[in-house]
Design an enzyme around this catalytic site. Structure first.
Site, short mmCIF file in Angstrom:
data_model
loop_
_atom_site.label_atom_id
_atom_site.label_comp_id
_atom_site.label_asym_id
_atom_site.label_seq_id
_atom_site.Cartn_x
_atom_site.Cartn_y
_atom_site.Cartn_z
CG ASP A 98 -1.43 1.63 1.53
OD1 ASP A 98 -2.25 1.84 0.49
OD2 ASP A 98 -1.46 1.77 2.57
CG ASP A 134 -1.96 7.83 1.21
OD1 ASP A 134 -1.06 8.26 1.17
OD2 ASP A 134 -2.77 8.12 1.30
NE ARG A 178 -2.92 13.45 -1.97
CZ ARG A 178 -1.78 13.27 -3.26
NH1 ARG A 178 -0.73 12.12 -2.97
NH2 ARG A 178 -1.43 13.80 -4.27
NE ARG A 183 -9.31 8.77 -6.11
CZ ARG A 183 -8.85 8.47 -5.61
NH1 ARG A 183 -8.49 7.14 -5.06
NH2 ARG A 183 -8.30 9.82 -4.99
NE ARG A 232 -4.44 14.91 3.51
CZ ARG A 232 -4.62 13.79 2.58
NH1 ARG A 232 -4.45 12.31 3.66
NH2 ARG A 232 -4.90 14.20 1.58
CG ASP A 250 -1.86 2.40 6.33
OD1 ASP A 250 -2.17 2.21 5.67
OD2 ASP A 250 -2.41 3.43 7.38
CG ASP A 269 -6.58 -13.67 -0.64
OD1 ASP A 269 -6.29 -14.39 -1.72
OD2 ASP A 269 -8.09 -13.14 -1.27
CB THR A 276 -1.54 -12.45 0.49
OG1 THR A 276 -2.41 -11.70 1.41
CG2 THR A 276 -1.80 -11.37 -1.06
#
Length: 250
Positions: free
Chosen positions: A12, A14, A21, A125, A143, A211, A225, A228
């Site tokens: 991942d 962020d 960000r 998106r 933020r 995270d 999953d 993994t």
């Protein structure tokens, strides 16, 4: 690279490789490329679009050194900056359903009082919709302020619950995205989607580092999953320390 282990590390972005960000640190960047990549294959899987990932990885030159780059929860696959696979949430769900979601979300957010509200509350998106109560055009201080407020008042968790209840007649899923937003995507279009694109690699092991691994977080499905080995991390530095132990790097 011929002596690399037949193992894949998926990250991942962020909160895992970068602060939310923010741009990856020079130290972690060099560690991944000089010490991790020679040992195992490495890939990125993020809810963000390609341009945001490139920005956070400090440029396309660095991004292209990852063996795999999966954007928008893994539904969009890039290789060397070229789009290889994609799906459209608009084609899948249809205009009517997506307008219902957007209208409900805007109405719900209009009734939330926060320390600050800025602009860009809904980001459409290719394969998902990102909804942000504080507005994605907030600055870093705003933020962080929202994140602290959210931790205290569960703004996003309550929002996710409301969305799930309202749209139980659809196949859409709602999950906490990053630090300040909620991701909307069709069921099955979570980060496990990327695993079908790496199946031909016949990896002995696939490790995922993230995270937001709790139920409702956008890392949960791939973290838990059976294909993994999941690693919950608390920060980029924690990610580095866990990798060092796994690869016995001093």
């Amino acid at each position: 690279m011929v002596n690399r282990k037949n193992i894949l590390y998926l990250f991942d972005v962020d909160g895992t490789l970068t602060k939310p960000r923010q741009i990856i640190s020079e130290d972690l960047k060099l560690f991944l490329l000089n010490h991790v990549k020679p040992e195992v294959a490495i890939g990125l899987v993020s809810g963000s679009d390609y341009s945001k990932i490139v920005e956070q990885m400090d440029g396309e030159d660095i991004t292209n050194q990852f063996d795999y780059v999966f954007c928008e929860n893994g539904v969009m696959q890039y290789q060397q900056g070229e789009l290889k696979n994609t799906q459209s949430i608009l084609n899948h769900a249809g205009e009517r359903t997506l307008q219902r979601v957007i209208n409900f979300a805007l109405g719900y957010m209009s009734n939330i009082e926060l320390p600050a509200k800025r602009g860009n509350f809904v980001e459409f998106r290719s394969s998902m919709i990102n909804i942000c109560p504080v507005g994605r055009s907030c600055n870093q201080n705003e933020r962080d302020q929202f994140s602290q407020f959210d931790n205290q008042h569960n703004i996003r968790s309550k929002f996710v619950e409301a969305l799930q209840n309202e749209f139980k007649d659809t196949d859409l899923k709602f999950a906490l995205g990053g630090q300040i937003s909620v991701d909307v995507f069709p069921k099955g279009w979570d980060k496990t989607y990327c695993l079908k694109h790496v199946a031909d690699g016949n990896f002995k092991e696939i490790h995922f580092f993230g995270d937001k691994t709790m139920p409702g977080g956008n890392d949960y499905e791939i973290y838990s999953d059976e294909r993994t080995i999941g690693h919950k991390v608390s920060s980029p530095q924690d990610t580095k320390e866990q990798i060092k132990k796994l690869l016995s790097i001093l």
